[in-house]
Scaffold this motif. Structure first.
Motif, mmCIF file in Angstrom:
data_model
loop_
_atom_site.group_PDB
_atom_site.id
_atom_site.type_symbol
_atom_site.label_atom_id
_atom_site.label_comp_id
_atom_site.label_asym_id
_atom_site.label_seq_id
_atom_site.Cartn_x
_atom_site.Cartn_y
_atom_site.Cartn_z
ATOM 1 N N SER A 178 37.509 44.861 38.987
ATOM 2 C CA SER A 178 38.513 44.270 40.306
ATOM 3 C C SER A 178 39.217 43.275 39.163
ATOM 4 C CB SER A 178 38.217 43.124 40.751
ATOM 5 O OG SER A 178 38.135 42.133 41.612
ATOM 6 N N ASP B 2 48.589 36.916 42.192
ATOM 7 C CA ASP B 2 47.663 36.119 43.044
ATOM 8 C C ASP B 2 46.406 37.243 44.038
ATOM 9 O OD1 ASP B 2 48.254 33.747 42.290
ATOM 10 O OD2 ASP B 2 49.820 33.794 43.858
ATOM 11 N N HIS C 299 36.534 30.814 37.425
ATOM 12 C CA HIS C 299 37.400 32.134 37.982
ATOM 13 C C HIS C 299 37.969 32.971 36.752
ATOM 14 C CE1 HIS C 299 36.396 31.200 42.181
ATOM 15 N NE2 HIS C 299 37.034 29.843 41.716
ATOM 16 N N ASN D 135 43.590 41.226 43.555
ATOM 17 C CA ASN D 135 43.048 41.420 42.380
ATOM 18 C C ASN D 135 43.562 43.403 42.254
ATOM 19 O OD1 ASN D 135 41.822 39.021 42.515
ATOM 20 N ND2 ASN D 135 39.592 39.672 42.743
ATOM 21 N N ALA E 172 40.206 35.388 34.792
ATOM 22 C CA ALA E 172 42.243 35.678 35.570
ATOM 23 C C ALA E 172 42.053 37.139 34.215
ATOM 24 C CB ALA E 172 43.011 35.362 35.453
ATOM 25 N N HIS F 181 42.070 39.949 38.508
ATOM 26 C CA HIS F 181 42.511 39.093 39.195
ATOM 27 C C HIS F 181 44.023 39.338 38.255
ATOM 28 C CE1 HIS F 181 43.440 35.721 41.523
ATOM 29 N NE2 HIS F 181 44.221 35.285 40.342
ATOM 30 N N ASN F 182 44.860 38.444 39.037
ATOM 31 C CA ASN F 182 46.370 38.542 37.950
ATOM 32 C C ASN F 182 47.481 37.858 39.210
ATOM 33 O OD1 ASN F 182 48.390 40.306 39.753
ATOM 34 N ND2 ASN F 182 46.575 41.397 39.782
#
Length: 891
Positions: free
Chosen positions: A567, A573, A511, A575, A513, A569-570
């Motif tokens: 998109s 928590d 995954h 996107n 971020a 993610h950060n």
């Protein structure tokens, strides 16, 4: 009441106070930043331990609590021992025996009063060792990692103070990573008669259990001596040597007094075991051993005396290692007794938090590779004791005695303890890792879960915020970058933003971020600048390029225009979808950092590519999403607005700019827009009374407390139906980074106000000043607090260019670049500023010295500032050719 009577009453009261209240006396060589007493002692618990070693905390009243010296976080855990039901347990303690002249001997546990909240439990007082007589008052003074506690009692004929610390040496993670808690009791006889004293310490040998799992089995204690060092070595013959809770401990002393000891206590039922100890110790200040196995022909086994319930035992599961030191104090004489608690638990497993069980493979502990066992830890620490203490004092004093506001020093220094808590560990190969935060054995009522660690994997988007490690332990910070780029980056350039263990499986968390990955690039540039390690940069450069390129070849900047719209993610928590300020700042900072590194390495093509994207992206962001007050998130019309920011004012929207300032990258967004945005954050996100604030999730501020909330929606009709989940919360790491940024931008009053609000919440009464939490205790993001020191002083350093910079405000300031540290003194002299620079621990070489907004001194050739020497020079306003004084003042 007439005036004469009033004066007489006042004099009587003052005389009474002089006669009954002892003056507070501290070790004058130890700096003090904060003092706690009365109700503000209740939550104070300062961890003692090294980087990656685990800790035990010294409580505000003088007790040892939160035993986390094994391989998991365990706030609240207290080892104890007892023999039979319904006996109550005795926990670790230190106690004082004293006898003056022909008076009867007395004993008092070296603790202040029990907190009222512990007065009431199922079996009466809920405090361990509550049956001991104790001191009437304790006062706790601290400048982490040093704490002093003064104990007061009207009838005790000596003054006694505890000095507790763990070595902390700037730039040396090994000497700052010793598994030891040092407790030195200083006694002074202020009477006109000699006083017989004895100090005793007891620690149960609880090897085999860590508060979460396991059982002690076959635990024994052994008395040892090696020169001046003497004490008890704790080991186990029954716990599996591969078990996570297997290891060794030691309780030792360096003192010259007459030592006596117990490898175990008498095996008696009910309360008789404790009574037997009391009678033995109070008789003469010495203790008699009750060994659980014969160590000599004269040693006698103690026969168990049971109770009327038919209980019996043949072995104390957690035998109490007990060590006493007896001395006589003559009138006016002072003496010390120094104890060291050391430990050695080598079998750390991979991200085992007792909840999600991310792995059970043993990855080991780096510190355990430096010592054979806990006794060797004590031996090596004893051999270097004076130097370790001296270097710790020198560092903390340099900071504490500087003209930086106290609240910045307190926040930066006290949150440094997170680095040396169970939040951080180093595997046997020396690589560092961190949880987001650690757990308590009590868990959380609101989440109905328990875990020893929260948020595995050195979560990149959390750890991006901390600015402590690079400026105090540069080599260790570079090892974090090694994990990110050499182990967690795949062939396509995607970084697993949570690192799996063992390290061979680092990329197993598939995954990515956006904020996490962009932040690692800015930090790589920062750590290279601080270290000047070109070889390290070159070795990582292929993966640095891949990680940067992934931003436009992956899912974030989908059309490669310098703006992320995909998109993303950060750390919220969620996107984000569409351009937003939080990701924009990270992206622009990463592009600028990458361009700088590419330029240095001669990679002109990549430099041009990054610079082009940076310029286009910066122009678009400042033109399109700044609304005149702050930057907005633009959600595409076709996209879902669930779990998004939208047109809210985000506390964290300038985080990329914050980190860019700490690294010396300069502005990545328009300066005027940045400053307007910070003013808007203070205007719209500041809450001065949380009693009036509606919060939908976790509460880190309550009642009349104040601080910055995560987001506000000041424009009418802009609040989303389902905004990102944390928008009503407050969290210290975000507050610190934003407040430090305010100070960078000259909004000093607002920045200091936020720092003060945070530290007022962690005041020792409401919360522990050494434990700022978020997702778990001692949260990694809180180490952003160090940036307040950087911002206020304007300190920047480059080992690559051999330059140093400061703000030009008059005063004396602390500086540290992760390798060297020292002070700079600035004195206004007409149209000039006299600069006195010193490096305290190592030589440092400079080609130029800049006072921001004032002038720069360029040396004709690189100048070496030698360790321990003060060098003075003059900088004239806007003078680029200022030189040294004709006769530099060198000490």
């Amino acid at each position: 009441m007439n005036k004469l009577t009033l004066k007489i009453s006042i004099v009587f009261v003052l005389l009474h106070l002089v006669c009954t209240v002892k003056a507070q006396k501290w070790n004058s060589t130890w700096p003090v930043l904060k003092t706690y007493e009365g109700k503000h002692l209740a939550e104070v618990a300062m961890p003692l331990g090294g980087i990656g070693t685990g800790t035990v905390s010294i409580g505000g009243k003088g007790d040892l609590r939160d035993w986390e010296i094994m391989n998991r976080g365990a706030i609240g855990y207290l080892p104890a021992f007892k023999l039979v039901a319904p006996t109550i347990a005795n926990g670790p303690f230190f106690a004082l025996y004293y006898k003056k002249g022909n008076d009867n001997a007395k004993i008092k546990v070296l603790e202040g009063p029990i907190d009222i909240k512990d007065y009431y439990g199922d079996w009466g007082a809920n405090a361990v060792n509550s049956g001991f007589p104790r001191f009437e008052k304790a006062t706790f003074a601290a400048a982490y990692p040093m704490a002093q506690i003064n104990f007061e009692h009207r009838d005790v004929p000596i003054d006694i103070r505890l000095e507790a610390f763990n070595p902390l040496v700037v730039g040396d993670a090994d000497r700052s990573g010793i598994p030891v808690a040092i407790l030195r009791y200083v006694m002074t006889n202020n009477t006109d008669e000699s006083v017989e004293t004895s100090l005793v310490g007891m620690v149960p040998n609880y090897i085999g259990t860590d508060g979460w799992s396991g059982e002690p089995n076959g635990n024994y204690n052994e008395y040892r001596e090696n020169g001046k060092l003497k004490g008890l070595y704790m080991y186990s013959e029954g716990v599996d040597k591969k078990d996570i809770n297997w290891g060794t401990m030691a309780l030792t002393t360096l003192s010259d007094g007459e030592a006596s000891y117990r490898t175990s206590w008498a095996k008696l039922g009910w309360n008789w075991t404790f009574r037997e100890f009391w009678d033995d110790f109070i008789a003469d200040g010495k203790i008699t051993d009750h060994p659980e196995r014969s160590s000599s022909e004269n040693a006698k086994e103690t026969e168990f005396i049971g109770d009327n319930l038919g209980n019996s035992t043949t072995k104390i599961k957690t035998p109490p290692a007990t060590l006493a030191v007896k001395q006589t104090l003559q009138p006016g004489e002072s003496k010390t007794v120094t104890y060291m608690l050391t430990w050695h638990f080598p079998n750390r497993t991979a991200w085992n938090n007792m909840l999600h069980h991310h792995g059970t493979a043993i990855v080991g502990n780096y510190y355990a590779t430096q010592y054979e066992n806990a006794w060797e830890v004590a031996e090596k620490t004893a051999a270097n004791f004076e130097m370790l203490e001296k270097e710790t004092i020198n560092f903390v004093s340099a900071l504490a005695n500087s003209d930086i506001p106290d609240v910045l020093k307190e926040a930066g220094l006290f949150n440094l303890n997170n680095l040396r808590s169970q939040t951080v560990f180093r595997t046997a190969d020396g690589l560092p890792f961190g949880w987001e935060g650690t757990g308590s054995i009590f868990g959380t009522k609101i989440g109905a879960e328990k875990a020893s660690g929260w948020g595995h994997g050195t979560c990149f988007h959390v750890w991006n915020y901390e600015s402590t490690i690079p400026f105090l332990f540069g080599d260790l910070s570079t090892k974090f970058r090694e994990v990110e780029f050499m182990h967690a980056t795949n062939e396509q350039g995607a970084q697993s933003h949570r690192v799996n263990l063992p390290i061979s499986n680092a990329k197993g968390f598939r995954h990515w971020a956006a904020d996490g990955q962009m932040g690692t690039l800015i930090k790589m540039y920062r750590d290279w600048q601080l270290s000047g390690d070109d070889d390290k940069l070159r070795s990582m450069w292929p993966n640095i390029k891949k990680a940067m390129s992934f931003a436009w070849t992956g899912i974030w900047d989908t059309n490669k225009d310098g703006v992320m719209e995909g998109s993303q993610h950060n750390t919220m928590d969620i996107n984000y979808v569409g351009p937003n300020p939080q990701m924009a700042g990270w992206y622009l900072g990463a592009l600028k950092a990458s361009a700088e590194m590419a330029s240095y390495l001669g990679d002109k093509k990549f430099e041009k590519e990054c610079n082009d994207l940076y310029k286009r992206g910066r122009k678009w962001i400042d033109t399109n999403i700044f609304n005149g007050d702050y930057y907005e998130h633009h959600i595409p019309e076709e996209a879902s607005k669930v779990a998004q920011l939208g047109k809210g004012c985000l506390v964290d929207q300038l985080v990329g700019q914050y980190l860019a300032h700490t690294t010396g990258l300069g502005y990545v967004l328009d300066q005027d827009n940045v400053r307007s945005t910070l003013k808007s954050i203070m205007k719209y996100n500041y809450v001065d009374n949380f009693n009036e604030h509606f919060n939908t999730f976790r509460s880190f501020a309550i009642g009349d407390e104040a601080g910055l909330v995560m987001a506000s929606y000041p424009k009418e009709g802009t609040l989303l139906d389902f905004p990102f989940p944390y928008y009503t919360e407050l969290m210290t790491g975000f507050e610190y980074s934003t407040a430090a940024h305010m100070i960078y931008e000259g909004q000093v009053e607002n920045g200091l106000k936020i720092f003060s609000d945070i530290r007022n919440r962690y005041d020792g009464y409401k919360r522990n000043p050494f434990n700022e939490g978020e997702y778990g205790h001692r949260y990694a993001r809180a180490m952003a607090a160090w940036a307040g020191i950087l911002a206020y002083t304007g300190f920047q350093y480059s080992a690559v260019n051999q330059t140093m910079k400061f703000n030009s405000n008059e005063g004396q300031y602390f500086w540290s670049n992760g390798y060297q540290y020292g002070t700079v003194k600035l004195e206004n002299q007409s149209d000039n500023i006299k600069v006195t620079l010193s490096s305290h621990n190592a030589d440092i070489m400079l080609k130029s010295f800049t006072l921001n907004g004032y002038g720069i001194l360029k040396f004709k050739k690189a100048k070496t500032f030698e360790k321990g020497k003060e060098v003075s020079f003059i900088i004239s306003h806007n003078d680029n050719e200022a030189g040294f004084l004709t006769d530099p003042k060198i000490k």
